[in-house]
Design a protein around this motif. Structure first.
Motif, PDB file in Angstrom:
ATOM      1  N   ASP A 202       0.825  -1.209   0.000  1.00 17.12           N
ATOM      2  CA  ASP A 202       0.000   0.000   0.000  1.00 17.12           C
ATOM      3  C   ASP A 202       0.860   1.260   0.000  1.00 17.12           C
ATOM      4  O   ASP A 202       0.453   2.301  -0.541  1.00 17.12           O
ATOM      5  N   ASP A 239      -9.801   5.375  -0.610  1.00 16.91           N
ATOM      6  CA  ASP A 239      -9.743   4.227   0.300  1.00 16.91           C
ATOM      7  C   ASP A 239      -9.189   4.681   1.655  1.00 16.91           C
ATOM      8  O   ASP A 239      -8.054   4.385   2.010  1.00 16.91           O
ATOM      9  N   LEU A 240     -10.032   5.390   2.400  1.00 10.76           N
ATOM     10  CA  LEU A 240      -9.582   5.946   3.681  1.00 10.76           C
ATOM     11  C   LEU A 240      -9.324   4.864   4.718  1.00 10.76           C
ATOM     12  O   LEU A 240      -8.538   5.066   5.648  1.00 10.76           O
ATOM     13  N   GLU A 241      -9.959   3.740   4.557  1.00  8.54           N
ATOM     14  CA  GLU A 241      -9.712   2.646   5.494  1.00  8.54           C
ATOM     15  C   GLU A 241      -8.293   2.106   5.334  1.00  8.54           C
ATOM     16  O   GLU A 241      -7.623   1.794   6.312  1.00  8.54           O
ATOM     17  N   LYS A 242      -7.840   2.021   4.081  1.00  6.45           N
ATOM     18  CA  LYS A 242      -6.483   1.544   3.811  1.00  6.45           C
ATOM     19  C   LYS A 242      -5.446   2.572   4.267  1.00  6.45           C
ATOM     20  O   LYS A 242      -4.423   2.215   4.846  1.00  6.45           O
ATOM     21  N   TYR A 243      -5.722   3.850   4.011  1.00  5.92           N
ATOM     22  CA  TYR A 243      -4.776   4.910   4.355  1.00  5.92           C
ATOM     23  C   TYR A 243      -5.278   5.618   5.614  1.00  5.92           C
ATOM     24  O   TYR A 243      -5.639   6.796   5.595  1.00  5.92           O
ATOM     25  N   SER A 244      -5.293   4.898   6.708  1.00  5.15           N
ATOM     26  CA  SER A 244      -5.940   5.375   7.933  1.00  5.15           C
ATOM     27  C   SER A 244      -5.231   6.570   8.560  1.00  5.15           C
ATOM     28  O   SER A 244      -5.888   7.446   9.137  1.00  5.15           O
ATOM     29  N   ALA A 247      -6.230   9.458   6.603  1.00  3.57           N
ATOM     30  CA  ALA A 247      -7.642   9.720   6.866  1.00  3.57           C
ATOM     31  C   ALA A 247      -7.837  10.521   8.151  1.00  3.57           C
ATOM     32  O   ALA A 247      -8.691  11.410   8.228  1.00  3.57           O
ATOM     33  N   LYS A 248      -7.022  10.231   9.138  1.00  4.21           N
ATOM     34  CA  LYS A 248      -7.162  10.896  10.437  1.00  4.21           C
ATOM     35  C   LYS A 248      -6.554  12.296  10.434  1.00  4.21           C
ATOM     36  O   LYS A 248      -7.119  13.223  11.040  1.00  4.21           O
ATOM     37  N   TYR A 251      -6.844  14.054   5.570  1.00  4.80           N
ATOM     38  CA  TYR A 251      -8.156  14.223   4.925  1.00  4.80           C
ATOM     39  C   TYR A 251      -8.941  15.405   5.483  1.00  4.80           C
ATOM     40  O   TYR A 251      -9.490  16.201   4.712  1.00  4.80           O
TER      41      TYR A 251
END
Length: 271
Positions: A202, A239-244, A247-248, A251
């Motif tokens: 990833d 894919d915010l779950e993959k790039y957490s 994302a936190k 984003y």
């Protein structure tokens, strides 16, 4: 760490000689160059690994850097002449003195070579357990575009140490621009993975895009930078779950909502 004449000449073909004059002039300086390498790049962890028995690639990389560094350190002191096989330090009627142009060209080549050797050395150290958390790792890999070979890959093999030197400020600017978009936390996480040799599947496309953006920044193509940055953010946003971590921390910065002046807002403005 011992570097033999054959190893020295394999690293520096211009020092090849049927005699040992060049090697004898440079060999006393290997120890000082190795000490500098240990202090600035290897650290205790890297030194232990390089002097161990199971890290041949790392040992070769260290010897390459030390040999080139020592040669550069004494280069101006050598009474160089041209020989049928390259440069030498023994004068005779059959040997022409090395011209300033040839000497300057060789110095430029050596400065390119030591940057390449540094990149090879850092690449090997990233696979050494615990090196990635050392002070040396933090200082030598402080951005994703830390290796001269990346510039040569992006801009062609003709890119030299001069372009690399000129690019340092631009690399820092591009790194800061990426941090503003992706967040310090996410960029630091990517760097930690690089230093510790734990880059994931990833991580790879993100790191590639970041390096491409930095290269475009160096080239001065800001329109292309904007386009690549937008594509990178779209990939992360998808894919915010993959790039957490992004994302936190990243984003919200890129997608903050403008304040709406509604009666139920805590800071409602009358009028």
């Amino acid at each position: 760490m011992e570097i033999t004449k054959s190893e020295f000449e394999a690293i520096l073909s211009v020092a090849t000689s049927s005699h040992v004059e060049v090697y004898e002039k440079v060999e006393p300086h290997f120890a000082a160059s190795y000490d500098e390498c240990k202090a600035d790049v290897l650290g205790d962890v890297g030194t232990s690994a390089a002097e161990g028995e199971n890290n041949e690639k790392l040992t070769v990389a260290v010897k390459r850097w030390v040999a080139i560094h020592a040669f550069l350190a004494v280069f101006r002191q050598l009474d160089l002449v041209l020989t049928p096989t390259g440069f030498g330090v023994v004068s005779s009627n059959q040997m022409a003195p090395a011209s300033k142009q040839r000497v300057d060209a060789l110095i430029g080549h050596l400065r390119d070579s030591i940057l390449i050797a540094r990149g090879q050395l850092l690449a090997e150290l990233c696979h050494v357990s615990r090196w990635g958390t050392t002070t040396q790792a933090l200082e030598n890999i402080d951005n994703l575009f830390f290796d001269f070979r990346m510039l040569q890959k992006m801009q062609g093999p003709a890119a030299s140490h001069l372009e690399w030197q000129a690019a340092q400020r631009l690399i820092s600017e591009a790194d800061e621009a990426l941090r503003l978009k992706l967040s310090n936390q996410y960029m630091d996480a990517l760097l930690e993975h690089v230093r510790c040799g734990t880059v994931t599947a990833d991580d790879n496309p993100v790191i590639f895009q970041c390096r491409h953006i930095i290269n475009l920044w160096i080239a001065g193509d800001q329109e292309a930078v904007k386009l690549k940055m937008r594509r990178l953010l779209n990939m992360l946003d998808s894919d915010l779950e993959k790039y957490s971590i992004y994302a936190k921390h990243g984003y919200p910065v890129n997608h903050h909502e403008n304040f709406k002046n509604t009666p139920d807002a805590p800071a409602y403005i009358f009028g």
